[in-house]
Design a protein around this motif. Sequence first.
Motif, PDB file in Angstrom:
ATOM      1  N   ILE A  89       0.837  -1.202   0.000  1.00  0.00           N
ATOM      2  CA  ILE A  89       0.000   0.000   0.000  1.00  0.00           C
ATOM      3  C   ILE A  89       0.871   1.252   0.000  1.00  0.00           C
ATOM      4  O   ILE A  89       0.623   2.209  -0.744  1.00  0.00           O
ATOM      5  N   ARG A  90       1.893   1.259   0.844  1.00  0.00           N
ATOM      6  CA  ARG A  90       2.783   2.421   0.918  1.00  0.00           C
ATOM      7  C   ARG A  90       3.449   2.706  -0.428  1.00  0.00           C
ATOM      8  O   ARG A  90       3.731   3.861  -0.759  1.00  0.00           O
ATOM      9  N   GLN A  91       3.700   1.656  -1.203  1.00  0.00           N
ATOM     10  CA  GLN A  91       4.412   1.811  -2.467  1.00  0.00           C
ATOM     11  C   GLN A  91       3.492   2.063  -3.657  1.00  0.00           C
ATOM     12  O   GLN A  91       3.954   2.543  -4.691  1.00  0.00           O
ATOM     13  N   THR A  92       2.183   1.755  -3.508  1.00  0.00           N
ATOM     14  CA  THR A  92       1.305   1.806  -4.680  1.00  0.00           C
ATOM     15  C   THR A  92       0.034   2.620  -4.504  1.00  0.00           C
ATOM     16  O   THR A  92      -0.628   2.929  -5.501  1.00  0.00           O
ATOM     17  N   ASP A  93      -0.339   2.967  -3.272  1.00  0.00           N
ATOM     18  CA  ASP A  93      -1.596   3.679  -3.067  1.00  0.00           C
ATOM     19  C   ASP A  93      -1.590   5.018  -3.791  1.00  0.00           C
ATOM     20  O   ASP A  93      -0.700   5.851  -3.559  1.00  0.00           O
ATOM     21  N   PRO A  94      -2.551   5.272  -4.676  1.00  0.00           N
ATOM     22  CA  PRO A  94      -2.557   6.512  -5.460  1.00  0.00           C
ATOM     23  C   PRO A  94      -2.570   7.781  -4.606  1.00  0.00           C
ATOM     24  O   PRO A  94      -1.907   8.768  -4.947  1.00  0.00           O
ATOM     25  N   LEU A  95      -3.317   7.755  -3.507  1.00  0.00           N
ATOM     26  CA  LEU A  95      -3.392   8.946  -2.657  1.00  0.00           C
ATOM     27  C   LEU A  95      -2.060   9.217  -1.972  1.00  0.00           C
ATOM     28  O   LEU A  95      -1.602  10.369  -1.899  1.00  0.00           O
ATOM     29  N   LEU A  96      -1.408   8.173  -1.486  1.00  0.00           N
ATOM     30  CA  LEU A  96      -0.094   8.348  -0.878  1.00  0.00           C
ATOM     31  C   LEU A  96       0.935   8.832  -1.898  1.00  0.00           C
ATOM     32  O   LEU A  96       1.741   9.721  -1.622  1.00  0.00           O
ATOM     33  N   LEU A  97       0.910   8.244  -3.083  1.00  0.00           N
ATOM     34  CA  LEU A  97       1.863   8.639  -4.117  1.00  0.00           C
ATOM     35  C   LEU A  97       1.657  10.102  -4.514  1.00  0.00           C
ATOM     36  O   LEU A  97       2.619  10.843  -4.719  1.00  0.00           O
ATOM     37  N   ALA A  98       0.398  10.511  -4.616  1.00  0.00           N
ATOM     38  CA  ALA A  98       0.108  11.896  -5.009  1.00  0.00           C
ATOM     39  C   ALA A  98       0.503  12.895  -3.935  1.00  0.00           C
ATOM     40  O   ALA A  98       0.693  14.086  -4.221  1.00  0.00           O
ATOM     41  N   SER A  99       0.643  12.417  -2.697  1.00  0.00           N
ATOM     42  CA  SER A  99       0.966  13.328  -1.591  1.00  0.00           C
ATOM     43  C   SER A  99       2.460  13.393  -1.298  1.00  0.00           C
ATOM     44  O   SER A  99       2.868  14.111  -0.376  1.00  0.00           O
ATOM     45  N   GLN A 100       3.270  12.677  -2.053  1.00  0.00           N
ATOM     46  CA  GLN A 100       4.705  12.649  -1.758  1.00  0.00           C
ATOM     47  C   GLN A 100       5.306  14.053  -1.778  1.00  0.00           C
ATOM     48  O   GLN A 100       5.160  14.787  -2.754  1.00  0.00           O
ATOM     49  N   GLY A 101       5.940  14.417  -0.675  1.00  0.00           N
ATOM     50  CA  GLY A 101       6.573  15.721  -0.556  1.00  0.00           C
ATOM     51  C   GLY A 101       5.644  16.829  -0.106  1.00  0.00           C
ATOM     52  O   GLY A 101       6.115  17.879   0.371  1.00  0.00           O
ATOM     53  N   VAL A 102       4.338  16.622  -0.241  1.00  0.00           N
ATOM     54  CA  VAL A 102       3.384  17.688   0.077  1.00  0.00           C
ATOM     55  C   VAL A 102       3.299  17.925   1.583  1.00  0.00           C
ATOM     56  O   VAL A 102       3.289  19.070   2.048  1.00  0.00           O
ATOM     57  N   LEU A 103       3.213  16.849   2.357  1.00  0.00           N
ATOM     58  CA  LEU A 103       3.135  17.005   3.810  1.00  0.00           C
ATOM     59  C   LEU A 103       4.409  17.640   4.359  1.00  0.00           C
ATOM     60  O   LEU A 103       4.359  18.486   5.260  1.00  0.00           O
ATOM     61  N   GLU A 104       5.547  17.238   3.796  1.00  0.00           N
ATOM     62  CA  GLU A 104       6.822  17.822   4.225  1.00  0.00           C
ATOM     63  C   GLU A 104       6.859  19.320   3.948  1.00  0.00           C
ATOM     64  O   GLU A 104       7.331  20.109   4.779  1.00  0.00           O
ATOM     65  N   ASP A 105       6.357  19.719   2.765  1.00  0.00           N
ATOM     66  CA  ASP A 105       6.299  21.147   2.428  1.00  0.00           C
ATOM     67  C   ASP A 105       5.373  21.905   3.372  1.00  0.00           C
ATOM     68  O   ASP A 105       5.654  23.049   3.756  1.00  0.00           O
ATOM     69  N   LEU A 106       4.252  21.259   3.759  1.00  0.00           N
ATOM     70  CA  LEU A 106       3.327  21.892   4.698  1.00  0.00           C
ATOM     71  C   LEU A 106       4.005  22.161   6.041  1.00  0.00           C
ATOM     72  O   LEU A 106       3.862  23.242   6.619  1.00  0.00           O
ATOM     73  N   VAL A 107       4.717  21.175   6.541  1.00  0.00           N
ATOM     74  CA  VAL A 107       5.419  21.346   7.815  1.00  0.00           C
ATOM     75  C   VAL A 107       6.430  22.475   7.712  1.00  0.00           C
ATOM     76  O   VAL A 107       6.558  23.304   8.619  1.00  0.00           O
ATOM     77  N   GLU A 108       7.134  22.531   6.595  1.00  0.00           N
ATOM     78  CA  GLU A 108       8.136  23.585   6.411  1.00  0.00           C
ATOM     79  C   GLU A 108       7.482  24.960   6.322  1.00  0.00           C
ATOM     80  O   GLU A 108       7.975  25.936   6.896  1.00  0.00           O
ATOM     81  N   ASN A 109       6.353  25.045   5.611  1.00  0.00           N
ATOM     82  CA  ASN A 109       5.693  26.339   5.404  1.00  0.00           C
ATOM     83  C   ASN A 109       4.941  26.828   6.640  1.00  0.00           C
ATOM     84  O   ASN A 109       4.925  28.028   6.930  1.00  0.00           O
ATOM     85  N   VAL A 110       4.307  25.907   7.366  1.00  0.00           N
ATOM     86  CA  VAL A 110       3.460  26.286   8.491  1.00  0.00           C
ATOM     87  C   VAL A 110       4.185  26.129   9.826  1.00  0.00           C
ATOM     88  O   VAL A 110       3.906  26.836  10.789  1.00  0.00           O
ATOM     89  N   GLY A 111       5.102  25.156   9.874  1.00  0.00           N
ATOM     90  CA  GLY A 111       5.861  24.944  11.095  1.00  0.00           C
ATOM     91  C   GLY A 111       5.232  23.968  12.066  1.00  0.00           C
ATOM     92  O   GLY A 111       5.705  23.820  13.195  1.00  0.00           O
ATOM     93  N   HIS A 112       4.144  23.287  11.636  1.00  0.00           N
ATOM     94  CA  HIS A 112       3.447  22.350  12.519  1.00  0.00           C
ATOM     95  C   HIS A 112       3.086  21.076  11.770  1.00  0.00           C
ATOM     96  O   HIS A 112       3.103  21.033  10.539  1.00  0.00           O
ATOM     97  N   SER A 113       2.740  20.037  12.515  1.00  0.00           N
ATOM     98  CA  SER A 113       2.556  18.701  11.951  1.00  0.00           C
ATOM     99  C   SER A 113       1.421  18.656  10.931  1.00  0.00           C
ATOM    100  O   SER A 113       0.402  19.345  11.079  1.00  0.00           O
ATOM    101  N   ALA A 114       1.610  17.796   9.919  1.00  0.00           N
ATOM    102  CA  ALA A 114       0.639  17.650   8.840  1.00  0.00           C
ATOM    103  C   ALA A 114       0.152  16.210   8.768  1.00  0.00           C
ATOM    104  O   ALA A 114       0.893  15.267   9.050  1.00  0.00           O
ATOM    105  N   LEU A 115      -1.134  16.043   8.381  1.00  0.00           N
ATOM    106  CA  LEU A 115      -1.757  14.727   8.302  1.00  0.00           C
ATOM    107  C   LEU A 115      -2.485  14.552   6.977  1.00  0.00           C
ATOM    108  O   LEU A 115      -2.995  15.523   6.395  1.00  0.00           O
ATOM    109  N   LEU A 116      -2.558  13.301   6.524  1.00  0.00           N
ATOM    110  CA  LEU A 116      -3.311  12.914   5.333  1.00  0.00           C
ATOM    111  C   LEU A 116      -4.341  11.885   5.761  1.00  0.00           C
ATOM    112  O   LEU A 116      -3.995  10.858   6.352  1.00  0.00           O
ATOM    113  N   LEU A 117      -5.625  12.146   5.481  1.00  0.00           N
ATOM    114  CA  LEU A 117      -6.719  11.281   5.919  1.00  0.00           C
ATOM    115  C   LEU A 117      -7.531  10.791   4.730  1.00  0.00           C
ATOM    116  O   LEU A 117      -7.558  11.432   3.681  1.00  0.00           O
TER     117      LEU A 117
END
Length: 268
Positions: A89-117
């Motif tokens: 799932i971690r390697q193939t889930d479309p939603l996870l793949l589409a979010s690669q790098g996005v949560l990290e950018d959110l943490v960098e931009n906002v300074g607080h933890s990010a979640l994908l649901l």
Amino acid sequence: MSGRGSAGVGEVADAADSAGSLARMLQILELFTEQEPVWSTAELINALDTSRSTGYRYIKTLHDAGLLTTVRNGYYSLGPRIIEMDLQIRQTDPLLLASQGVLEDLVENVGHSALLLTAFRDSVLCIGECRAPQSPANRFSRGQRRPMFQGAGSKVILAHLPHHRLKAIYPRHLEEIERAGLGTNWSEFRKSLGEIKKNGYLLTKGEFNPGVYGVAAPILTDQKTAVGSVGVAWDENVRDINVEQAIHAVKQAANTISRRLAESQGQS
């Protein structure tokens, strides 16, 4: 002709029995929790309220499939096949793949933890997280579920579910919906969700943890229904947060993931 009709009825009944048997067998996996990770054969059979022979057959089938593993003689826990499936799932889930790098950018931009649901049954499931430095651990982590009616990440998904699904959810959760302030009848419920849809995000405070803010935006299909949400959270005593900037960053993150999903599906 009546013979064929009788056979057809019999086949339908057999199929229903088979589906019911499969559902009961899979219920075994629901019994294993963080609080009760190990079950004995007798406990499993008693919980299923089935015959010993049927219970043994279910357990053997799940064990042979790797979904259960033997801890010691007559005792079981969840099996290694589940770990293997999680990796897939971690390697193939479309939603996870589409979010690669996005949560990290959110943490960098906002300074607080990010979640994908994502939605799961009448609840939401955390499938991705990126923790900010020194953030509280285990506040909401991958694999954990929460109700569909509390928290920004949950409610923005709920607001964008298809109409027929909302019609099915509403009668099952009348009291929860009212306690969540989403309305005392169907009309009020739809109006509350309409406001969330119009805004394109939701900001909440203290719906799970006292004094914790959350802001989330929906991840949408081309039909404008939600497949998930992305958001950030912070404590009320934090002084370095720019709320408007956080809202903008979360909405931008959701748009990025939505666009990537659409592009990946167009290429398939």
